[in-house]
Design an enzyme around this catalytic site. Structure first.
Site, PDB file in Angstrom:
ATOM      1  N   CYS A 193     -24.569 -18.151  48.837  1.00  0.00           N
ATOM      2  CA  CYS A 193     -23.736 -17.048  49.263  1.00  0.00           C
ATOM      3  C   CYS A 193     -23.618 -16.864  50.849  1.00  0.00           C
ATOM      4  O   CYS A 193     -23.032 -17.561  51.424  1.00  0.00           O
ATOM      5  CB  CYS A 193     -23.981 -15.731  48.412  1.00  0.00           C
ATOM      6  SG  CYS A 193     -23.861 -15.680  46.852  1.00  0.00           S
TER       7      CYS A 193
ATOM      8  N   HIS B 260     -28.852 -13.133  51.900  1.00  0.00           N
ATOM      9  CA  HIS B 260     -30.134 -13.783  51.712  1.00  0.00           C
ATOM     10  C   HIS B 260     -30.708 -14.524  53.019  1.00  0.00           C
ATOM     11  O   HIS B 260     -29.746 -14.861  53.620  1.00  0.00           O
ATOM     12  CB  HIS B 260     -30.402 -14.416  50.353  1.00  0.00           C
ATOM     13  CG  HIS B 260     -29.275 -15.688  50.330  1.00  0.00           C
ATOM     14  ND1 HIS B 260     -29.788 -16.889  50.767  1.00  0.00           N
ATOM     15  CD2 HIS B 260     -28.287 -15.798  49.659  1.00  0.00           C
ATOM     16  CE1 HIS B 260     -28.934 -17.802  50.214  1.00  0.00           C
ATOM     17  NE2 HIS B 260     -27.812 -17.008  49.761  1.00  0.00           N
TER      18      HIS B 260
END
Length: 226
Positions: A191, A175
């Site tokens: 993440c 992301h």
């Protein structure tokens, strides 16, 4: 995936790094000179439903700027390889080349290793903290248990890729981020984060069902060269 060519992608450019030079008795601080190619690459993105500001490249080590590199690998063209130790994400191209992006690696980004697929991808996604996050910091994440709307404050940024394995959500996400300075570093949450301009670029290059290989620990892939 569109072919990766030298004409289509920007490659490494020499940098003048910040430092100090002596001028007689006076010490002059030299600011980093960022090549125009990268200033343009990481400029504000127009036509989005929410603002995407220009990346602050002064806070990102130049080695983590997007570029095409030599990348000897047996992985097929179109594969995403995430090298968490080196803080790089590679999109494997043709003829031993790859498009390399700098990444920041969050705690959740260290909790998966092996192969998966991009099950789906989203523009300006909603974000929901995991139950573990809520249990760990209930005051911070409890109010967001129902999810956070898209926007400039959403920690997933303007794009997200969702990794599944054997049809099961791994909770592993690739992301964007509004925290430019975290690229190339280990971070406490999230993440795998890319600069917003980079996740937008990666998003348009990879279709759903793209294969993803996540490497943890010391890298097993030969080092790439520009």
């Amino acid at each position: 995936m569109p072919n990766l060519t030298r004409r289509a992608l920007l490659i490494s450019t020499p940098f003048v790094l910040s430092g100090c030079v002596s001028a007689g008795r006076e010490t002059v601080s030299v600011k980093p000179v960022i090549p125009a190619e990268y200033t343009a690459m990481y400029s504000a993105v127009e036509g989005e439903p929410f603002p995407v500001k220009a990346a602050d490249l002064r806070r990102v080590d130049p080695q983590f700027y997007r570029r095409e590199v030599d990348y000897p690998t047996s992985e097929p063209t179109g594969t995403i390889v995430v090298d968490t130790a080196a803080r790089y994400l590679y999109l494997v191209g043709e003829n031993g080349r790859a498009l390399r992006y700098g990444i920041g690696v969050g705690k959740a980004g260290l909790e998966f290793e092996g192969e998966g697929v991009v099950q789906y991808k989203r523009e300006w996604p909603r974000w929901t903290p995991t139950q573990a996050m809520i249990a760990r910091e209930p005051e911070r994440y409890g109010p967001l248990a129902g999810g956070m709307e898209p926007g400039v404050l959403n920690p997933l940024g303007p794009r997200a890729l969702y990794l599944f394995k054997n049809g099961v959500d791994t909770l592993y996400r690739i992301h964007g981020t509004t925290e430019d300075w975290t690229i190339g570093k280990a971070v406490s949450s999230g993440c795998i984060r890319l600069l917003n301009q980079d996740i937008i670029d990666l998003y348009r290059r990879v279709p759903p069902r793209t294969r993803v290989v996540v490497l943890q620990g010391p890298s097993t892939v030969p080092p790439a060269t520009a």
